[in-house]
Design an enzyme around this catalytic site. Structure first.
Site, short mmCIF file in Angstrom:
data_model
loop_
_atom_site.label_atom_id
_atom_site.label_comp_id
_atom_site.label_asym_id
_atom_site.label_seq_id
_atom_site.Cartn_x
_atom_site.Cartn_y
_atom_site.Cartn_z
N ASP A 292 0.86 -1.17 0.00
CA ASP A 292 0.00 0.00 0.00
C ASP A 292 0.91 1.23 0.00
O ASP A 292 2.14 1.13 0.12
CB ASP A 292 -0.98 0.00 1.18
C1 BGC Z 1 -4.95 3.28 -0.02
C2 BGC Z 1 -5.02 2.29 -1.14
C3 BGC Z 1 -4.79 2.97 -2.45
C4 BGC Z 1 -3.45 3.65 -2.41
C5 BGC Z 1 -3.06 4.32 -3.71
C6 BGC Z 1 -3.70 4.12 -0.09
O1 BGC Z 1 -3.73 5.18 0.81
O2 BGC Z 1 -5.03 2.60 1.21
O3 BGC Z 1 -6.26 1.64 -1.13
O4 BGC Z 1 -4.88 2.06 -3.50
O5 BGC Z 1 -3.47 4.63 -1.39
O6 BGC Z 1 -3.80 5.45 -3.94
#
Ligand code: BGC
Length: 750
Positions: A292
């Site tokens: 993530d």
């Molecule tokens: C979120 C993810 C997301 C990623 C990219 C993170 O803060 O938890 O679900 O895909 O950002 O934007």
């Protein structure tokens, strides 16, 4: 591995190998895989260690969806071949620009462009929780297909969706992005969404890679607080949270995202048991795992790594293939290999997994194949997309109350008092994680004015402060009108990432407004706009009818009007329990039997001051028609995998066509471990004309009867079960069943 079909129109010098000259259409999936393996092996032989590590690096562009990161001279890094993927680049012009940079690199390995395409792209669809309320897998797949079509036409290769985290706690804002509280249903939705995004063939330029996230158990942060720790046993995980991840992988999801949270006391992003043992070894996942946003760097904040170097070491050992945004792999992985602390084989495995997905998308054939201005113009925001969004939006709404059949509105309704700024706000209707073109979103206000009725509009309350405004005029309008339609709810941005709330009640002022309007005696319809279960006891009691509209996206206004006027008969059901009181949270229907089972009498699992019952149970939702159910009966199985069948006849006893979601719940009466009082184990959405009846039969296999042990064995124990069939998790009829010894006691790994 699923083979992909590619026709190689031309080959760049790098890829020139005689084996590629065969027409790929004639190849079997196995041949294609072999061909891909050969291509990637030959490419990897040419790669330096730095270029390999580069493939594991994903950097953000334009804007970030987490803390700001310093990416240095990222253009140079791309041109040098030290970046494998970018997030948040969109549009043909932009993606082409970066891909051209990548083509300046020595080996010309194409970039992969990823983005959070969560509920539609330029054409906004209902928030995923709302869409899940449709219990209509075809509609859900259609929504993902449309999102894939539009984003692919905009140069995007990969969506960070679906989020399949099961959530029991409505305070956690990200329940908006999932399919609700049930793992069985969540698994079905995960499969539909993966199919929708990826289609049958990733080489089709209108399909994109999907990403099962967030692995694992991100939906269970303690106290519903975003980014909080998760504490659960393996058995709890396996029985209540795991299924949707596994289903998504089995449906062929190309990628998986590790979660921010820890799991069994190890951050998911460096959790070897999760990523390597369960995901890759046990489940045979052949795609790649992305962290993530900055979650590898955040292992330091978890206090599980001293610095970015140790985080890199732990990440690659655990099976994390691509690092999103943080600088651990780019900064240290090559050194760790050179120093003999990390085997190059681990890096190679990660690189291969990433290159395979690029290959499957056809990017080695043509790195610009997703970059067609003509396609972008024809597909993005097309009439077809808007028709799809309308279709899905209509099916996502849930009718919670309809006293005196106020709805649907009759032809006698000539004047409507429309109250509430939310009904006029395209921004709120498109909600969080939106990529939608708000200028093309149809608000309820816009749609209602086209309906041929007189619309008396008032804001009702201040959108930012909730303060009641212009009450006198509102009440005057309501008295003049045949019906009052009052839009209340939380703002569109109040659910989603970073949107945990300690108080999920609808603002007291909004509820007072509903009470004041209802007191006039004008029939009052409340439209509940939200991205999570909310508490709104005063408003729902005062209103004659309540329709939960969630946040529906670009076609919200048209869809809501179609339901209000009965052009579409509502058919949604709640995918999450709506609490009556904050003190009940987390509240979910599949709680376990206890020694002093839940009941409102003394010496039982209960509160002194609030009831156990929710405001609305899981699976609940009304229709403009009525359905009756015959008593369920158990029929014999097939002597093989099907132990028994449960049959019920459902009839439409009203005078309108409608759809019903027939639900099967199962209880294991006696087991070696504590089991839930009931679990959804089957559902069928059926359409019935007035007076029509339909037989619905559910097969009872091991999947309906068993459970996972702490060591992830799936066990089916013989003995007594109760099958419950009905319209929601509280309204059903039961029938008993005994699984005999000879068919039972099966044990299988996962
Ligand atoms: C979120 C993810 C997301 C990623 C990219 C993170 O803060 O938890 O679900 O895909 O950002 O934007």
């Amino acid at each position: 591995m699923v083979g992909c079909r590619l026709v190689f129109a031309w080959l760049r010098p790098l890829a020139a190998a005689s084996a590629f000259m065969i027409s790929a259409w004639a190849l079997s999936a196995q041949d294609e895989d072999r061909q891909m393996d050969r291509f990637i092996s030959s490419l990897m032989k040419k790669m330096t260690l730095e270029e390999k590590v580069g493939q594991l690096v994903q950097i953000p562009a334009n804007f970030t969806t987490g803390p700001e990161v310093k990416t240095g001279d990222y253009r140079k890094a791309i041109a040098n071949g030290y970046v494998g993927s970018m997030l948040n680049v969109e549009g043909v012009a932009e993606t082409r620009k970066y891909q051209e940079l990548a083509m300046q690199s020595r080996l010309q390995i194409p970039l992969l462009f990823g983005k959070d395409v969560i509920h539609g792209y330029r054409t906004g669809f209902p928030v995923p929780l709302g869409e899940a309320a449709s219990f209509d897998l075809e509609a859900i797949e259609r929504a993902a297909r449309c999102a894939a079509r539009e984003s692919a036409a905009s140069g995007i290769h990969w969506t960070f969706a679906p989020m399949v985290d099961v959530g029991w706690d409505a305070r956690w804002g990200r329940v908006m992005e999932g399919a609700g509280e049930d793992p069985y249903y969540g698994a079905a939705v995960a499969r539909a969404r993966v199919r929708g995004f990826q289609g049958d063939d990733l080489a089709d330029t209108l399909t994109i890679l999907s990403c099962i996230k967030h692995f694992a158990a991100y939906g269970a942060p303690i106290a519903g607080k975003e980014y909080n720790s998760v504490d659960m046993s393996m058995g709890q995980f396996a029985n209540f949270y795991m299924l949707p991840y596994k289903a998504g992988i089995e449906a062929g999801a190309a990628t998986v995202m590790s979660a921010f949270n820890d799991f069994c006391s190890v951050p998911s992003t460096v959790n070897r048991q999760l990523l390597r043992d369960i995901l890759k070894d046990d489940w045979g996942f052949e795609g790649f795992v992305v962290s993530d946003y900055y979650s590898l760097g955040e292992v330091i904040n978890h206090r599980c790594a001293a610095d970015t170097r140790e985080a890199a070491l732990k990440g690659i050992e655990a099976g994390l293939d691509m690092e999103m945004s943080s600088p651990c792999y780019s900064g240290h992985l090559a050194d760790l290999v050179r120093e003999g602390l990390v085997s190059e084989k681990l890096v190679d495995d990660a690189v291969r997994r990433i290159l395979e997905q690029k290959y499957r998308l056809g990017l080695f054939e043509d790195p610009f194949r997703y970059c067609s201005e003509a396609r972008e113009k024809a597909i993005v925001s097309s009439a077809q997309s808007h028709a799809d969004a309308l279709y899905v939006s209509e099916r996502s709404m849930v009718l919670l109350k309809n006293a005196g059949d106020i709805l649907p509105l009759s032809d006698d309704v000539k004047t409507v008092a429309l109250v509430g700024g939310l009904s006029k706000s395209a921004h709120d209707m498109c909600a969080k994680w939106s990529c939608a073109d708000e200028s093309r979103a149809v608000t309820l206000y816009d749609a209602m004015r086209k309906r041929g009725v007189e619309v008396l509009y008032s804001d009702g309350y201040n959108l930012d402060t909730d303060e009641i405004t212009g009450l006198e005029k509102t009440i005057e309008d309501v008295r003049r009108a045949d019906v009052a339609v009052v839009a209340i709810g939380e703002r569109g941005e109040y659910s989603g990432e970073m949107r945990s709330r300690g108080d999920i009640a609808i603002a007291a002022e909004q509820q007072e407004l509903v009470e004041a309007i209802a007191r006039t005696g004008t029939p009052t319809v409340v439209l509940l706009m939200c991205g999570r279960p909310v508490i709104f006891n005063e408003a729902r009691e005062a209103a004659g009818a309540v329709l939960c509209t969630w946040w529906l996206g670009s076609e919200a206004g048209n869809a809501i009007c179609n339901v209000l006027w009965g052009d579409y008969n509502p058919s949604g059901k709640l995918p999450m329990t709506f609490p009556l009181h904050h003190g009940q949270i987390p509240i979910y229907y599949q709680y376990k039997s206890t020694g002093r089972p839940a009941s409102n009498g003394w010496w039982h699992a209960r509160y002194m001051d609030i009831p156990n019952e929710p405001a609305y149970p899981f699976g609940y939702g009304l229709s403009y028609t009525q359905f009756s159910y015959s008593s369920p009966e158990v029929l014999p199985g097939d002597g093989g995998d099907v132990h028994a069948r449960v049959r019920v006849e459902v009839s439409n006893t009203g005078d309108r066509a409608g759809e019903e979601v027939v639900q099967l719940y199962v209880r294991d009466e006696v087991a070696s471990v504590t089991r839930p009082v009931k679990e959804l184990k089957g559902f069928r959405k059926i359409a019935l004309a007035p007076g029509e009846s339909l037989e619905v039969v559910f097969d009872i296999t091991d999947a309906q009867l068993g459970f996972y042990t702490e060591s992830l064995d799936y066990v089916v124990e013989p003995g007594d079960f109760t099958f419950m069939v009905g319209t929601d998790s509280e309204h059903f009829e039961s029938v008993a069943f005994t699984l005999e010894e000879r068919t039972g006691k099966k044990k299988s790994k996962n």
